[in-house]
Write an enzyme that holds these catalytic residues in place. Structure first.
Site, PDB file in Angstrom:
ATOM      1  CB  CYS A   1      -0.892  -0.012   1.246  1.00 25.53           C
ATOM      2  SG  CYS A   1      -1.942   1.443   1.395  1.00 25.53           S
TER       3      CYS A   1
ATOM      4  CG  HIS B   1      -5.587  -2.200  -1.271  1.00 29.92           C
ATOM      5  ND1 HIS B   1      -4.495  -2.777  -0.669  1.00 29.92           N
ATOM      6  CD2 HIS B   1      -5.384  -0.863  -1.197  1.00 29.92           C
ATOM      7  CE1 HIS B   1      -3.686  -1.821  -0.225  1.00 29.92           C
ATOM      8  NE2 HIS B   1      -4.201  -0.651  -0.537  1.00 29.92           N
ATOM      9  CD  GLU B   2      -6.801   1.500  -4.046  1.00 29.78           C
ATOM     10  OE1 GLU B   2      -6.983   2.548  -3.395  1.00 29.78           O
ATOM     11  OE2 GLU B   2      -5.691   0.956  -4.142  1.00 29.78           O
TER      12      GLU B   2
ATOM     13  CG  HIS C   1      -7.274   2.845   1.135  1.00 28.67           C
ATOM     14  ND1 HIS C   1      -6.490   3.073   2.233  1.00 28.67           N
ATOM     15  CD2 HIS C   1      -6.469   2.277   0.202  1.00 28.67           C
ATOM     16  CE1 HIS C   1      -5.245   2.662   1.973  1.00 28.67           C
ATOM     17  NE2 HIS C   1      -5.205   2.164   0.754  1.00 28.67           N
TER      18      HIS C   1
HETATM   19 ZN    ZN Z   1      -3.586   1.284  -0.154  1.00 25.74          ZN
END
Ligand code: ZN
Length: 204
Positions: A116, A158-159, A162
């Site tokens: 990341c 993953h995004e 966030h």
């Molecule tokens: Zn990330």
């Protein structure tokens, strides 16, 4: 002439509160405003500069539900065809996700090392669902629906994590957490099952 129009944003690192906040949704007017268009442009340039395959607005200090994604062929050059096939990884063109909602289509956990831009210099084996469906708006405020498997499904998870204040360290196998330098030195190219076995993680 000059490149003064290219705007590289500061990428926030783990420990900043913004990375743990749930980002705010944008209404239709906000999506199409010039400042949002400029932000998306700056996020694209920042992602390419890093370089990375995704960037979410909290990573540049903004609690907005915006993420940009792009997995260019040039980023995949160091992987063998077998590694690319194993990961289900192929080039993904640049696109924007606003107010995304993710559902798991195939929960089979896929284990690979993940990193990341907000945990610069670290990586860990992180299980992700094999297939997901995402509904979102694009930068024009139009609805989009994405069905993704493999590496693209990993990037989406993953995004969108966030945007909900989550980082890959929340999902990783802790015993596999390591510096990127040590990953390159000791583990790069080894089968994930072997890595997990040596590091004492259940490899099944
Ligand atoms: Zn990330």
């Amino acid at each position: 002439m000059c490149e003064s129009s290219i705007h590289i944003l500061k990428i926030r690192q783990v420990g900043e509160r913004i990375l743990r906040c749930k980002a705010r949704a944008l209404d239709r007017n906000a999506i199409t405003r010039p400042d949002t268009r400029d932000l998306i442009e700056a996020m694209r340039e920042t992602m390419r500069d890093a370089p990375g395959v995704g960037l979410a607005a909290p990573q540049v200090g903004l609690d907005l539900q915006i993420a940009v994604i792009e997995d260019r062929a040039e980023y995949q050059r160091e992987l063998t065809p077998e590694q690319l096939a194993e990961r289900g990884r192929e080039p993904i063109p640049f696109h924007v996700l606003i107010n995304p909602r993710l559902s798991i289509v195939d929960p089979t956990p896929c284990r690979f090392f993940e990193g990341c831009l907000s945990l610069n210099g670290f990586t860990a084996v992180t299980p992700r669902a094999a297939a997901v469906r995402v509904t979102a708006c694009n930068e024009h405020g139009e609805p989009v629906e994405i069905d993704a498997r493999g590496w693209y499904a990993r990037i989406l998870q993953h995004e969108i994590d966030h945007l909900n204040g989550r980082l890959f360290v929340d999902a990783m196998l802790p015993a596999t957490f390591m510096t990127s330098v040590n990953f390159q030195r000791h583990w790069s190219g080894q089968p994930i099952a072997a890595v997990c076995s040596v590091l004492g993680v259940d490899g099944t």
